[in-house]
Design a protein around this motif. Structure first.
Motif, PDB file in Angstrom:
ATOM      1  N   GLN A 216       0.851  -1.194   0.000  1.00  8.73           N
ATOM      2  CA  GLN A 216       0.000   0.000   0.000  1.00  8.73           C
ATOM      3  C   GLN A 216       0.888   1.247   0.000  1.00  8.73           C
ATOM      4  O   GLN A 216       1.136   1.836   1.051  1.00  8.73           O
ATOM      5  CB  GLN A 216      -0.907  -0.004   1.229  1.00  8.73           C
TER       6      GLN A 216
ATOM      7  N   LYS B 234      -0.574   7.366  -0.893  1.00 10.57           N
ATOM      8  CA  LYS B 234      -1.357   7.935  -2.004  1.00 10.57           C
ATOM      9  C   LYS B 234      -1.507   9.440  -1.896  1.00 10.57           C
ATOM     10  O   LYS B 234      -1.859  10.105  -2.855  1.00 10.57           O
ATOM     11  CB  LYS B 234      -2.759   7.308  -2.016  1.00 10.57           C
ATOM     12  N   THR B 235      -1.297   9.958  -0.696  1.00  6.14           N
ATOM     13  CA  THR B 235      -1.407  11.415  -0.516  1.00  6.14           C
ATOM     14  C   THR B 235      -0.135  11.923   0.155  1.00  6.14           C
ATOM     15  O   THR B 235       0.670  11.140   0.688  1.00  6.14           O
ATOM     16  CB  THR B 235      -2.593  11.786   0.393  1.00  6.14           C
TER      17      THR B 235
ATOM     18  N   LYS C  30      -3.003  14.408  -3.720  1.00  7.79           N
ATOM     19  CA  LYS C  30      -2.666  13.057  -4.178  1.00  7.79           C
ATOM     20  C   LYS C  30      -1.258  13.052  -4.791  1.00  7.79           C
ATOM     21  O   LYS C  30      -0.843  14.021  -5.421  1.00  7.79           O
ATOM     22  CB  LYS C  30      -3.667  12.616  -5.235  1.00  7.79           C
TER      23      LYS C  30
ATOM     24  N   ASN D   6       1.196  10.939  -7.467  1.00  6.13           N
ATOM     25  CA  ASN D   6       1.157   9.958  -8.554  1.00  6.13           C
ATOM     26  C   ASN D   6       2.580   9.583  -8.949  1.00  6.13           C
ATOM     27  O   ASN D   6       3.518  10.343  -8.707  1.00  6.13           O
ATOM     28  CB  ASN D   6       0.421  10.549  -9.756  1.00  6.13           C
ATOM     29  N   ASP D   7       2.692   8.448  -9.579  1.00  8.70           N
ATOM     30  CA  ASP D   7       4.012   7.914  -9.934  1.00  8.70           C
ATOM     31  C   ASP D   7       4.879   8.878 -10.748  1.00  8.70           C
ATOM     32  O   ASP D   7       6.065   8.966 -10.553  1.00  8.70           O
ATOM     33  CB  ASP D   7       3.865   6.592 -10.692  1.00  8.70           C
TER      34      ASP D   7
END
Lengths: 138, 80
Positions: free
Chosen positions: B25, B28-29, B64, B66-67
């Motif tokens: 996990q 994500k933020t 958020k 992101n990759d």
């Protein structure tokens, strides 16, 4: 160009007037920060500056543009060094020019105070027996 | 996910980039990322402040990540 932002290995203080003078300006105000030989009674030998350059430039542009909105300025400069600097070396030079002196005095103070708060640049102090990243701990 | 490190952050991690990979996990933020970093290297919790930049802008905790984003840890700044 109204705004001149630079991250440099050496600050040339002699270009301040040339960068800031303007036909409509009756006043130029410049702040130069330099390496002091003592911090809290401890002898400082040198400072080393590191920057996240891309973001530092972007933040300085934001600060300079905010100053242009707050005061009627003709020119703004913000120059900061990276690398190791010795006692008395200039490390930051900010300035503004305007028709009358109040605007450039106030803007100059805003430029340096906001730079110190927000711009991602870090300085390490070199003492005789240790090094410290300034402001890192409460 | 690669995270750029500067100043004391580089000293704490011992590298100039922190790589997060193989997590079931991943954060994500920005807030989750801060918690993850402090758990991994508790010395980050001792700093006067800890900010994260996403694509070279200061980011708040709800943003958020992101990759493809350029992410950096911004320890207390001390320019000037």
């Amino acid at each position: 160009m109204k705004i001149d932002i630079q991250i440099v290995s050496k600050i040339d203080t002699t270009i301040a007037y040339e960068k800031l003078s303007h036909p409509e300006s009756g006043g130029v105000c410049v702040f130069i920060g330099s390496v002091r030989n003592v911090t809290q009674n401890e002898k400082v030998e040198a400072l080393d500056f590191e920057a996240y350059e891309k973001m530092a430039i972007k933040e300085m542009e934001t600060i300079a543009n905010d100053a242009l909105k707050k005061w009627k300025l003709n020119k703004v400069i913000m120059h900061h060094v990276v690398g190791k600097k010795q006692i008395e070396d200039p490390v930051v030079m900010v300035g503004a020019s305007s028709a009358h002196r109040d605007a450039c005095f106030e803007a100059c103070r805003y430029l340096i105070d906001t730079l110190k708060e927000r711009v991602p640049i870090w300085k390490k102090e070199f003492f005789e027996n240790k090094t410290v990243w300034v402001s890192s701990h409460p | 996910m690669n995270i750029l490190l500067f100043g004391i952050a580089k000293d704490i991690v011992g590298e100039s980039v922190l790589t997060i990979e193989g997590e079931l996990q991943p954060p994500k933020t920005v807030g989750e990322l801060k918690n993850y970093i402090v758990q991994l290297h508790p010395k980050f919790g001792e700093l006067s402040s800890l900010a994260i930049a996403v694509n070279s802008n200061y980011a708040n905790d709800s943003m958020k990540v992101n990759d493809g984003d350029e992410i950096a840890i911004i320890p207390p700044v001390s320019g000037g």
